[in-house]
Design an enzyme around this catalytic site. Structure first.
Site, PDB file in Angstrom:
ATOM      1  CE1 TYR A  66      -3.170  -2.834   0.093  1.00 35.04           C
ATOM      2  CE2 TYR A  66      -3.816  -2.213   2.301  1.00 35.04           C
ATOM      3  CZ  TYR A  66      -3.975  -3.014   1.191  1.00 35.04           C
ATOM      4  OH  TYR A  66      -4.935  -3.980   1.182  1.00 35.04           O
ATOM      5  CE  LYS A  86       0.429 -17.507  -2.439  1.00 36.17           C
ATOM      6  NZ  LYS A  86      -0.463 -18.658  -2.369  1.00 36.17           N
ATOM      7  CG  ASP A 124      -2.980 -19.913  -0.401  1.00 39.37           C
ATOM      8  OD1 ASP A 124      -2.184 -19.737   0.551  1.00 39.37           O
ATOM      9  OD2 ASP A 124      -2.714 -20.660  -1.353  1.00 39.37           O
ATOM     10  CG  ASP A 179      -7.430  -4.144   3.791  1.00 42.77           C
ATOM     11  OD1 ASP A 179      -8.470  -4.052   4.470  1.00 42.77           O
ATOM     12  OD2 ASP A 179      -7.229  -3.479   2.762  1.00 42.77           O
ATOM     13  CG  ASP A 191     -12.888  -5.979   6.136  1.00 39.89           C
ATOM     14  OD1 ASP A 191     -12.511  -5.426   7.189  1.00 39.89           O
ATOM     15  OD2 ASP A 191     -13.381  -5.362   5.185  1.00 39.89           O
TER      16      ASP A 191
END
Ligand code: NAD
Length: 357
Positions: A136, A187, A219, A243, A247
């Site tokens: 980001y 990852k 994943d 992020d 959620d």
């Protein structure tokens, strides 16, 4: 305990008022509360969603209790004047690099989840998301022309060792305050940044032999969160993975009005806020659920002020009122006792004082 109160817009003032009632009802705390406008309210008064005086108050406080900001009526303002800029500005100016989001399912509310209640009843996990690095913020980024002449977009995923170290250390410290299990999500099978992340977390893990460290690919973590979320306790991860996963985890609980959050700096100073927004559709109607904000105040006592017993007392009082059947409309089910925002706050205060109503 110097606490800056920034209620903000919409339901902000109503819900923060309930958390203040609860804080004041705890004995033995020396609390100094000072309030300032933020978001659309501040823009209306000063032309700036984060006025210098508000930022100054936040800087000088030990902790900030934040309501929410935003309203559709500000949607046509230039981006830098919009209420949401206030929260981004506070994060940036105060160096709030660590976002803590618990996802907790009270047995009484397990029916609100979209998953079967036995999968989520009693769930109590904490997601720690790094908040100021990763793809980001990485440079370079942009849209360019490739050799063949078509447009291509690119971003840079980058983490320095020190950025990983400070969030990992916090993860281990948080795990120590809970059930001593930390799962680091990355990852590393594909990304170099993630391999470094994993190496650094493992190195730090050697200093915390009492915490069981595991690693999981993102994943798989996304899948495990809906398959068997109770296997987790504390999850630490980077900005982008966090992020998405936070959620996902919050929705396991099914009730947006119940979820608190904290954003901490390197010294434990924090901004505490419910995860929901300013809910302009129900503002001023005394129907908003104040429990996420009251739980945010409990997190403040636990993480900034190191008063776990006071935090436990608030959380126990909330469990008590839920058991008694008090429900704001967002979590209401038949035969429960429907109450408004202020009455819910009063019920928590009454439970704290040990009187049964
Ligand atoms: P929202 O979270 O405000 O509301 C979504 C839905 O949930 C609405 O139906 C609302 O009534 C309901 N809801 C939210 N909190 C509730 C509570 N405590 N009790 C009962 N019901 C509740 O999200 P939105 O409608 O997408 O956004 C409204 C405004 O809030 C926007 O301006 C948005 O930018 C802003 N926002 C601010 C923050 C923040 O301040 N950190 C976070 C998210 C959204």
């Amino acid at each position: 305990m110097k606490i800056a109160l920034l209620p903000g817009d919409g339901i902000g003032a109503e819900i923060v008022a309930q958390a203040v009632k609860v804080l004041r009802a705890l004995d033995g705390l020396d609390i100094d509360l000072q309030q300032a406008p933020v978001g659309g309210t501040a823009y209306d008064q000063t032309g700036d969603p984060l006025p210098a005086a508000t930022l100054e108050l936040a800087r000088n406080a030990d902790a900030i209790l934040f309501g929410a900001v935003g309203d559709w009526k500000y949607d046509s303002l230039p981006r830098e004047k919009r209420p949401e800029q206030a929260i981004l500005g506070l994060r940036r100016e105060l160096g709030l690099f660590a976002n803590l989001r618990p996802a907790l399912v009270y047995p009484e509310l397990a029916g609100a989840s979209s998953l079967r209640s036995e999968v989520v009843a009693g769930l109590d996990i904490l997601i720690l998301r790094e908040l100021t690095g990763d793809i980001y913020f990485g440079q370079p980024r942009g849209v360019r022309r490739s050799h063949s002449g078509e447009r291509e977009g690119f971003d840079t995923m980058v983490y320095s060792e020190s950025e990983v170290r400070r969030v990992a250390e916090l993860g281990f410290e948080l795990a120590r305050k809970r059930s001593r299990k930390l799962c680091s999500v990355d990852k590393a099978n594909v990304l170099e940044t993630s391999q470094l992340w994993r190496d650094v977390v493992s190195e730090i893990g050697k200093r915390y032999p009492d915490v069981a460290l595991s690693h999981m690919y993102v994943d798989n973590a996304a899948m495990q969160l809906v398959r068997n979320p109770k296997q987790f306790d504390v999850i630490v991860t980077g900005n982008m993975f966090g992020d998405i996963l936070s959620d996902e985890a919050s929705m396991l609980t099914g009730s947006i009005g119940m979820l608190p959050s904290a954003s901490l700096d390197a010294r434990g100073k924090g901004l505490y806020e419910p995860i929901h927004g300013s809910a302009p559709d129900i503002a001023g109607k005394d129907v908003a659920n104040p429990l996420a904000t009251i739980l945010s105040a409990a997190m403040m006592l636990r993480y900034t002020f190191d008063r776990p017993q006071a935090a436990d007392r608030i959380e126990a009082a909330i469990r008590h009122v839920l058991k008694q059947g008090y429900r704001t409309p967002d979590i209401y089910e038949a035969e429960m006792r429907k109450v408004g925002t202020a009455e819910m706050g009063d019920a928590v205060v009454a439970a704290l004082r040990g009187s049964s109503r």
